[in-house]
Design a protein around this motif. Structure first.
Motif, short mmCIF file in Angstrom:
data_model
loop_
_atom_site.label_atom_id
_atom_site.label_comp_id
_atom_site.label_asym_id
_atom_site.label_seq_id
_atom_site.Cartn_x
_atom_site.Cartn_y
_atom_site.Cartn_z
N GLU A 46 34.57 35.58 36.38
CA GLU A 46 35.94 35.62 36.90
C GLU A 46 35.94 36.28 38.28
O GLU A 46 35.20 37.22 38.53
CB GLU A 46 36.89 36.36 35.97
CG GLU A 46 36.67 37.85 35.83
CD GLU A 46 37.73 38.53 34.98
OE1 GLU A 46 38.13 39.66 35.32
OE2 GLU A 46 38.15 37.94 33.97
N ARG A 47 36.78 35.75 39.16
CA ARG A 47 36.94 36.29 40.50
C ARG A 47 38.43 36.34 40.84
O ARG A 47 39.13 35.32 40.77
CB ARG A 47 36.21 35.44 41.55
CG ARG A 47 34.69 35.45 41.40
CD ARG A 47 34.10 36.81 41.78
NE ARG A 47 32.63 36.80 41.76
CZ ARG A 47 31.90 37.06 40.70
NH1 ARG A 47 32.50 37.34 39.53
NH2 ARG A 47 30.58 37.04 40.77
N TYR A 48 38.93 37.53 41.19
CA TYR A 48 40.32 37.71 41.58
C TYR A 48 40.38 37.98 43.08
O TYR A 48 39.78 38.93 43.57
CB TYR A 48 40.94 38.89 40.83
CG TYR A 48 41.46 38.55 39.45
CD1 TYR A 48 42.81 38.28 39.23
CD2 TYR A 48 40.58 38.49 38.37
CE1 TYR A 48 43.28 37.97 37.97
CE2 TYR A 48 41.05 38.17 37.09
CZ TYR A 48 42.40 37.92 36.91
OH TYR A 48 42.87 37.60 35.66
N ASN A 49 41.11 37.13 43.80
CA ASN A 49 41.37 37.34 45.21
C ASN A 49 42.79 37.87 45.35
O ASN A 49 43.77 37.20 45.00
CB ASN A 49 41.22 36.03 45.99
CG ASN A 49 39.79 35.54 46.01
OD1 ASN A 49 38.86 36.32 46.21
ND2 ASN A 49 39.60 34.25 45.78
N MET A 50 42.92 39.09 45.86
CA MET A 50 44.22 39.75 45.98
C MET A 50 44.93 39.30 47.24
O MET A 50 44.34 39.20 48.32
CB MET A 50 44.05 41.26 45.97
CG MET A 50 43.22 41.79 44.80
SD MET A 50 43.83 41.26 43.17
CE MET A 50 45.42 42.12 43.11
N SER A 51 46.24 39.04 47.11
CA SER A 51 47.02 38.56 48.24
C SER A 51 47.24 39.64 49.28
O SER A 51 47.32 39.35 50.48
CB SER A 51 48.37 38.03 47.75
OG SER A 51 48.19 36.95 46.86
N ASN A 52 47.35 40.87 48.86
CA ASN A 52 47.59 41.99 49.78
C ASN A 52 46.26 42.54 50.25
O ASN A 52 45.40 42.89 49.45
CB ASN A 52 48.40 43.08 49.08
CG ASN A 52 48.92 44.11 50.05
OD1 ASN A 52 48.18 44.66 50.83
ND2 ASN A 52 50.23 44.37 49.98
N SER A 53 46.09 42.64 51.54
CA SER A 53 44.82 43.09 52.10
C SER A 53 44.50 44.54 51.75
O SER A 53 43.35 44.97 51.86
CB SER A 53 44.83 42.93 53.63
OG SER A 53 45.89 43.68 54.20
#
Length: 373
Positions: A46-53
């Motif tokens: 699983e890989r989560y890319n966060m919208s907030n930098s």
């Protein structure tokens, strides 16, 4: 005797219990020789890319093995053993997989059971699948099926491990279900009213924690189905408000297409209270972070389609909780290995969440490859 040794005692009791029933060792030996071995190997990522930098991306890859053995039946008696081992292959940053103290393996099943035409008894670590009790429990279980179209289940759960059933997360340990008191449940299912309909009533009791009760009606045929359910808790802890939940769902099947829509609402003051203390089976979303929050109202819809033995699905849900909102989109693909690569299964899912709190917004990819034997 200390209840934490329940599973071990049940297993060690097998020889004595069966020997009392056995005419000779050859028959007992056959029960073990004719036992069933099953298991699974899988790799999950699983890989989560966060919208907030300001938030760091996270994820991990793990390998998992599940191995189970059940003896053949001997005068109604059986013994079962099962364990799961999970191994962290890599992680995006330290702590994504776990805190480093998680076990590498857990004995999730170790029980002795007896079954006849009227009832069953299971003592030890076992998998449980009830509305508010799921995953693996160390428990005493009695199931009565002597009444036509009726199943009555009683369980006293001593300890509980939700992680033991997971091949997509770090493992945990069996912990006391409700301190030294445990949790008791009586669950009654009746299937004799209409073909395809099941009536389910239940009552849970955790001394010093809470009691909760509810009812569920499920109906399904080849074209249409629905589920309606209500449950309420009475909390025992001072100043803790009672909880409740209402869940409704309608389903339709049109050739190879499945449709569903649902609504879930929790109490304005207490959410669902303590009802999720020993597991749950209502939240339909992949993440569904706020479905059980206080004053939460969730609406969702899904569509699934089968083409060339490939299952495609999509679900959208929106949860209003308090003065906030979170929406989630799940898009999935599942390839059944029975039709393509023998004993292999492939699953992939895309999960997008958006909320008032931009720090939690994310896009995630989850992939799982499983070999069963």
């Amino acid at each position: 005797m200390n209840k934490k040794y329940l599973g071990l005692v049940a297993l060690l009791s097998l020889g004595g219990a069966l020997s009392l029933c056995a005419g000779d060792n050859t028959t007992l030996q056959n029960a073990f020789k004719n036992g069933d071995v099953s298991g699974a190997l899988n790799v999950y990522m699983e890989r989560y890319n966060m919208s907030n930098s300001s938030q760091k991306n996270h994820g991990f890859t793990l390998g998992s093995v599940d191995l189970n053995y059940e003896t053949g039946s001997f005068k109604g008696f059986k013994a079962s053993l099962g364990f799961r081992g999970n191994h962290n292959i890599n992680q995006v940053k330290n702590g994504d997989y776990g805190n480093g103290s998680e076990p590498s393996a857990v004995l999730h099943t170790a029980n002795l059971s007896y079954t006849n035409d009227y009832f069953s008894i299971i003592l030890g670590r076992q998998e449980v699948d009830l509305e508010w009790m799921g995953d693996f429990h160390e428990a005493y279980t009695g199931i009565i099926n002597a009444i036509p179209d009726t199943t009555i289940t009683y369980i006293h759960s001593v300890s509980y491990d939700a992680s033991a059933s997971k091949n997509d997360a770090a493992l945990g340990k069996f912990d006391k279900t409700n301190g030294s008191n445990g949790i008791d449940v009586i669950d009654i299912k009746y299937d004799g009213l209409l073909v395809g309909m099941q009536l389910n009533g239940y009552y849970y009791y955790g001394q010093g924690l809470a009691s909760w009760y509810g009812g569920k009606i499920t109906f399904d045929n080849d074209i249409f189905g629905f589920t309606t359910q209500y449950a309420k808790s009475h909390e025992k802890v001072s100043a803790t408000p009672d909880g409740s939940i209402l869940a409704l769902e309608v389903r339709a099947n049109i050739k190879k297409t499945g449709l569903s829509a649902g609504y879930i609402s929790t109490d304005k003051q207490g959410g669902v209270g303590s009802m999720t203390h020993a597991g749950d089976n209502i939240n339909p979303l992949e993440d569904g972070n706020h479905v059980y929050d206080t004053n939460a109202n969730t609406v969702y819809g899904s569509i699934s389609y089968e083409i060339y033995n490939i299952d495609l699905s999509a679900m959208y849900g929106s949860t209003n909780y308090g003065n906030s909102n979170e929406s989630e989109l799940d898009i999935g693909l599942e390839l059944d290995g029975k039709n393509y690569f023998k004993n292999f299964e492939f699953e992939a899912m895309y999960v997008n969440t958006n909320s008032n709190d931009i720090t939690t917004d994310s896009d995630a990819i989850k992939v799982k490859i499983t070999y069963t034997f």
